[in-house]
Design a protein around this motif. Structure first.
Motif, PDB file in Angstrom:
ATOM      1  N   TRP A 153     -41.509 -11.134  15.973  1.00 45.63           N
ATOM      2  CA  TRP A 153     -42.809 -10.533  16.246  1.00 45.63           C
ATOM      3  C   TRP A 153     -43.027 -10.251  17.727  1.00 45.63           C
ATOM      4  O   TRP A 153     -43.901  -9.449  18.087  1.00 45.63           O
ATOM      5  CB  TRP A 153     -43.933 -11.440  15.725  1.00 45.63           C
ATOM      6  N   VAL A 370     -49.123  -3.840  12.578  1.00 47.13           N
ATOM      7  CA  VAL A 370     -49.327  -4.688  11.411  1.00 47.13           C
ATOM      8  C   VAL A 370     -48.267  -4.390  10.351  1.00 47.13           C
ATOM      9  O   VAL A 370     -47.674  -5.311   9.757  1.00 47.13           O
ATOM     10  CB  VAL A 370     -50.745  -4.491  10.842  1.00 47.13           C
ATOM     11  N   LEU A 374     -45.129  -6.900   8.889  1.00 46.21           N
ATOM     12  CA  LEU A 374     -45.115  -7.285   7.478  1.00 46.21           C
ATOM     13  C   LEU A 374     -43.897  -6.766   6.724  1.00 46.21           C
ATOM     14  O   LEU A 374     -43.731  -7.054   5.537  1.00 46.21           O
ATOM     15  CB  LEU A 374     -46.384  -6.780   6.784  1.00 46.21           C
TER      16      LEU A 374
END
Length: 496
Positions: A153, A370, A374
């Motif tokens: 991330w 986002v 994911l």
């Protein structure tokens, strides 16, 4: 490579990007500066900036990775990416510049005098932009993980933070400086290590190319390539380039149509030079790092190859250089996409003000962040190829028919874009859901060969059926698109 070296490379690129963006802020004052740099960008600067944003993660990392896996079949990617710009030069660059629009939806509304067409075009531009940003963030995750060991991330978040700061401070004017710098950084980051690698292998008597017939074997594909798949890929890359919003908006920043054409010619040269180097990395990777294909890490070929050839400090420094170039690729492409999306979103929802542009830029960057966090990374060049297919099936028909056919109507444009979006988008989604099973359905994994013609045919047939809806202003708009512009002589094009 030592993590400290990786940290240093990433930090230097991020810092230089922010500092150049701050410089752009000093000369960004008007709405025109934020949207199209007040149409004062000269060809060499604009060409370098286009090269900076166009040469994305798929170009910097993905092309070499595909050559490692597929051999000569993967060469269609750099060929298609570059040839797409010839299509731009021939059919789109100058007329689009003469339209006087800030964004593709502006062009659609001006050409067809229809608010629904503008809404549909805006929606598709945003979807294309978000789909294109996600692979850049996946590439950032891969690069940061390999070079520093940090979690996945961190890379996407770092890219979004740096890009958002650059875009909201100076808009298109600021990003032009940033992207022009990043093109030359990416070219240097690939060229210098590969020259050292070739010299090292040659001086050591090692296998530079495998030698003789072995060289041919090194380039051979590992699986039978489908003729259908190859043709469909070429169509996606050629026509998809014509509809990329972050590239098209660049032609609005030139002072006149002649500058737009010269910009495209220069870009063709810059891309041709650049793509020589990922190709060499891919060939060398098939010889010296073939295990990356089996490990599912083919996209890391460019990052890992210098460290496999050189030990110690030399290997660290060359690896740091390619790491810096890779991070610049993610930043520059994402910056261009966020600028183009912010222009569309701000005009649709925030009245087109500078404050609205900044809010739209933040929204345009956060949504794909986002999504990237994911989802798992796919092969970079392959995922970007899917975006090209989608763009070729939606925005490209609108532009080509809108520029070159007076019979286009608003109903035809909407029908063609929606049919292309449903067919191509559905095929891409089905392939993602099927996973490896989708490889048995080549027509599904490579939909451009049937989705692009279907979109064009739908647009033409519906337009003919609704010919009474042809806007009264069509001939006047087309005359403006195809009438050569006078050169500006006010001195506005002295500044980059």
């Amino acid at each position: 490579m030592s993590p400290a070296v990786g940290y240093s490379a990433l930090a230097l690129v991020a810092l230089s990007t922010v500092l150049i963006g701050i410089y752009g802020l000093r000369i960004s004052r008007t709405t025109g500066d934020f949207y199209v740099a007040s149409r004062t960008v000269r060809p060499w600067w604009n060409a370098s900036a286009i090269g900076g944003e166009y040469l994305s993660a798929a170009s910097f990392l993905g092309v070499a990775g595909l050559i490692l896996i597929s051999g000569v079949d993967a060469l269609w990617f750099p060929i298609g990416y570059t040839a797409g710009y010839l299509m731009l030069l021939l059919f789109v660059a100058a007329p689009l510049r003469r339209s006087g629009a800030y964004t593709i939806p502006d062009f659609a509304q001006a050409r067809l005098d229809s608010l629904p067409v503008r809404r549909v075009t805006s929606m598709l531009v945003v979807v294309v932009g978000w789909l294109y940003i996600v692979p850049q963030l996946h590439g950032a995750a891969l690069t940061v993980r390999i070079t520093t060991g940090l979690p996945n991330w961190v890379g996407p978040l770092a890219v979004v933070v740096v890009v958002t700061l650059s875009v909201v401070t100076g808009g298109m004017r600021s990003i032009t400086f940033v992207q022009a710098f990043q093109y030359w950084l990416k070219l240097t980051a690939l060229a210098i290590p590969v020259v050292f690698i070739l010299v090292r292998l040659g001086s050591d008597g090692g296998p530079v190319t495998g030698g003789g017939s072995a060289f041919t074997a090194d380039l051979n594909t590992t699986a039978d390539a489908s003729l259908y798949g190859t043709i469909s890929l070429v169509i996606a890359l050629l026509f998809g380039t014509l509809g990329l919003p972050h590239i098209l908006v660049r032609f609005y920043t030139n002072p006149d149509g002649a500058s737009a054409r010269r910009t495209t010619l220069i870009v063709l040269g810059l891309l041709s030079v650049f793509y020589l180097f990922p190709t060499v990395y891919g060939i060398l990777g098939r010889i010296h790092t073939p295990e990356l294909a089996a490990e599912g890490a083919a996209d890391a070929t460019v990052l890992l190859l210098p460290g496999r050839i050189f030990d110690g400090t030399a290997g660290d420094l060359l690896s740091a250089l390619v790491t810096a170039g890779a991070f610049a690729a993610f930043l520059s492409t994402t910056s261009g996409l966020v600028v183009s999306l912010a222009g569309v979103v701000s005009q649709e929802f925030f009245q087109g003000s500078v404050r609205g542009f900044r809010r739209a830029a933040l929204l345009s960057a956060l949504v794909p962040l986002v999504v990237a966090l994911l989802t798992d990374s796919l092969a970079l060049a392959g995922s970007v190829g899917s975006v090209f297919a989608f763009t070729a099936s939606t925005i490209c028909p609108l532009l080509l028919l809108g520029i070159w056919w007076r019979g286009l109507t608003d109903a035809g444009a909407i029908a063609g874009m929606l049919v292309g979006a449903v067919l191509c988008g559905g095929a891409i989604a089905a392939t993602a859901l099927l996973g490896d099973g989708g490889n048995h359905w080549v027509w599904l994994g490579q939909p451009a060969l049937w989705s692009v013609p279907t979109a064009f045919v739908t647009m033409v047939l519906v337009s003919r059926a609704t010919s009474r809806r042809r806007p009264a202003s069509a001939l006047r708009v087309l005359a403006r698109l195809h009438t050569p512009e006078p050169r500006r002589s006010d001195g506005a094009d002295r500044h980059p």
